[in-house]
Design an enzyme around this catalytic site. Structure first.
Site, PDB file in Angstrom:
ATOM      1  N   THR A  79       1.161 -12.177  24.992  1.00  0.00           N
ATOM      2  CA  THR A  79       0.639 -13.926  23.928  1.00  0.00           C
ATOM      3  C   THR A  79       0.494 -15.004  24.509  1.00  0.00           C
ATOM      4  OG1 THR A  79       0.396 -14.195  22.037  1.00  0.00           O
ATOM      5  CG2 THR A  79       2.327 -13.541  22.248  1.00  0.00           C
ATOM      6  N   THR A  87      -0.179  -8.359  15.525  1.00  0.00           N
ATOM      7  CA  THR A  87      -0.406  -9.466  16.173  1.00  0.00           C
ATOM      8  C   THR A  87      -0.592 -10.192  15.053  1.00  0.00           C
ATOM      9  OG1 THR A  87      -2.275  -8.664  15.032  1.00  0.00           O
ATOM     10  CG2 THR A  87      -2.006  -8.587  17.798  1.00  0.00           C
ATOM     11  N   GLY A  88      -0.352 -11.672  14.038  1.00  0.00           N
ATOM     12  CA  GLY A  88      -0.371 -12.156  13.202  1.00  0.00           C
ATOM     13  C   GLY A  88       1.431 -13.246  13.505  1.00  0.00           C
ATOM     14  N   SER A 122      -6.196 -16.055  23.771  1.00  0.00           N
ATOM     15  CA  SER A 122      -4.796 -15.896  22.597  1.00  0.00           C
ATOM     16  C   SER A 122      -3.701 -15.560  24.229  1.00  0.00           C
ATOM     17  CB  SER A 122      -5.143 -14.710  22.065  1.00  0.00           C
ATOM     18  OG  SER A 122      -5.747 -13.936  22.259  1.00  0.00           O
ATOM     19  N   ARG A 128       8.853 -22.836  21.253  1.00  0.00           N
ATOM     20  CA  ARG A 128       8.625 -21.891  20.504  1.00  0.00           C
ATOM     21  C   ARG A 128       8.371 -20.376  21.194  1.00  0.00           C
ATOM     22  NH1 ARG A 128       4.664 -18.411  18.431  1.00  0.00           N
ATOM     23  NH2 ARG A 128       4.795 -18.234  16.213  1.00  0.00           N
TER      24      ARG A 128
HETATM   25  N1  ASP Z   1       1.825 -13.042  16.576  1.00  0.00           N
HETATM   26  C1  ASP Z   1       1.700 -13.778  17.790  1.00  0.00           C
HETATM   27  C2  ASP Z   1       3.156 -15.316  17.440  1.00  0.00           C
HETATM   28  O1  ASP Z   1       3.468 -15.747  16.428  1.00  0.00           O
HETATM   29  C3  ASP Z   1       0.448 -15.332  17.775  1.00  0.00           C
HETATM   30  C4  ASP Z   1      -0.500 -13.443  17.226  1.00  0.00           C
HETATM   31  O2  ASP Z   1      -0.655 -12.751  17.265  1.00  0.00           O
HETATM   32  O3  ASP Z   1      -1.654 -14.338  16.512  1.00  0.00           O
HETATM   33  O4  ASP Z   1       3.195 -15.794  19.018  1.00  0.00           O
END
Ligand code: ASP
Length: 353
Positions: free
Chosen positions: A220, A253-254, A90, A230
């Site tokens: 990330t 996160t997310g 990740s 992106r």
């Molecule tokens: N927040 C991150 C993003 O959208 C991905 C994640 O945390 O799962 O790039």
């Protein structure tokens, strides 16, 4: 240590009025007419992170307590463990690539005492984008560098350009591309690791030391198979994280697009400023995120089809975390031990998700 404030500067900045601290002691030679100084009670050192930061919170606490490290240096060292770990797909080296098979990394950091921020977006070829973000913070008057400019900047500061696409990540990308459509020229590959669609992940880590100095970092590889270029929430100061040294820090996160819509890091710190506990501030931001979600992102019950979590620490060293769905954990070290704790949540996870 970076840009440490002098003792005098720290006492002066500590004198700012802050509703969070109710036990402030007023001292000062009032009879001499000198300005009074509000002294805060010492903060409790604390490091809070997403669950993949379990090794990182131990590292950061050790640096802060045993080596008097600056909180920003400590949290960056914490997340570098994951950035350099090829098995954490990740973040950093070994992160899952974009739609063209290229690993593009995002990161940001904030240093509370100096009120500085740094960030990089869509950075290619550098294993530790958190460190590059720290260089932007320390050595420039800018806050965010992206793409080729960010990479050139990193090289100028001694970072090596390397291939970040591990064999494991390359195989995962090939499988995704092959299985995109039965009608294209790539034959479907049925076997192999199947990721939920689209896989993503991040590490956020915030820390406060006994002097009440606060920093945070988020890093990330973003959303796997994303459109090249992106940039998610992680490098956006105010979304992926936020620090106000008088109040606290928060990170996320997310699904980044949903977090950006509510400026989640900033919104959570504003909750802390209004006196919410860290957990309640995280929950409140999650409710805002759900309310701001387009219909396509919600199921028939109005519940998100995506995941989102927040992590927060306040000026007293109290911490909390909340996610949309039950069953997730976060990492914390509050001076006793590094451990995984259950996060608060808005909804029970539906079966099958
Ligand atoms: N927040 C991150 C993003 O959208 C991905 C994640 O945390 O799962 O790039």
């Amino acid at each position: 240590m970076i840009d440490a404030l002098s003792r005098r500067d720290f006492v002066l900045s500590s004198a700012a009025v802050m509703p969070l601290v109710r036990t402030a002691v007023r001292v000062g030679p009032g009879s001499l007419g000198a300005p009074a100084v509000i002294l805060r009670p010492p903060a409790r050192p604390c490091v809070v992170a997403s669950a993949n930061g379990i090794r990182g919170v131990a590292k950061a606490m050790d640096l802060i307590v045993n080596q008097s490290a600056d909180t920003l240096d400590a949290v960056v060292e914490a997340v570098k463990i994951q950035e350099l770990d090829p098995n954490d797909m990740s973040v950093g080296y070994g992160g899952l690539p974009n739609a063209e098979g290229v690993v593009q990394l995002d990161a940001s950091c904030m240093h509370g005492p100096t009120r500085r921020a740094g960030a990089v977006g869509a950075l290619e070829g550098i294993k530790t984008p958190s460190e590059v973000a720290k260089c932007v913070l320390k050595y420039t008057n800018h806050i965010m560098l992206v793409g080729k400019g960010a990479q050139d900047f990193a090289v100028q500061f001694g970072f090596q350009i390397e291939n970040l696409l591990t064999e494991q990540a390359r195989q995962a990308w090939l499988r995704w591309r092959a299985n995109l459509s039965p009608d294209d020229n790539y034959r479907d590959i049925p076997e192999g690791q199947v990721f939920p669609t689209p896989p993503h992940g991040t590490i956020n880590c915030s820390a406060i030391n006994a002097s009440g100095e606060i920093s945070s970092v988020t890093t990330t590889a973003g959303l796997a198979w994303k459109i090249p270029g992106r940039v998610g929430d992680s490098p956006i100061v105010g979304a992926g994280l936020y620090v106000d040294n008088d109040v606290g820090a928060a990170g996320s996160t997310g699904l980044g697009e949903c977090n950006i819509m509510v400026c989640g890091g900033f919104t959570t710190v504003e909750g802390l400023r209004r006196g919410l506990s860290p957990t309640d501030a995280c929950l409140e931001t999650l409710r805002r995120a759900v309310a701001m979600s387009e219909a396509r992102l919600l199921d028939a019950n109005g519940r998100p089809k995506y995941d989102l979590q927040y992590y927060a620490v306040n000026k007293r060293g109290e911490f909390g975390s909340a996610g949309l769905y039950a069953g997730y954990k976060f990492a914390v070290h509050d001076g006793r031990e590094a451990r995984l704790a259950d996060g608060a949540y808005l909804y029970e996870r539906p079966t099958g998700r």
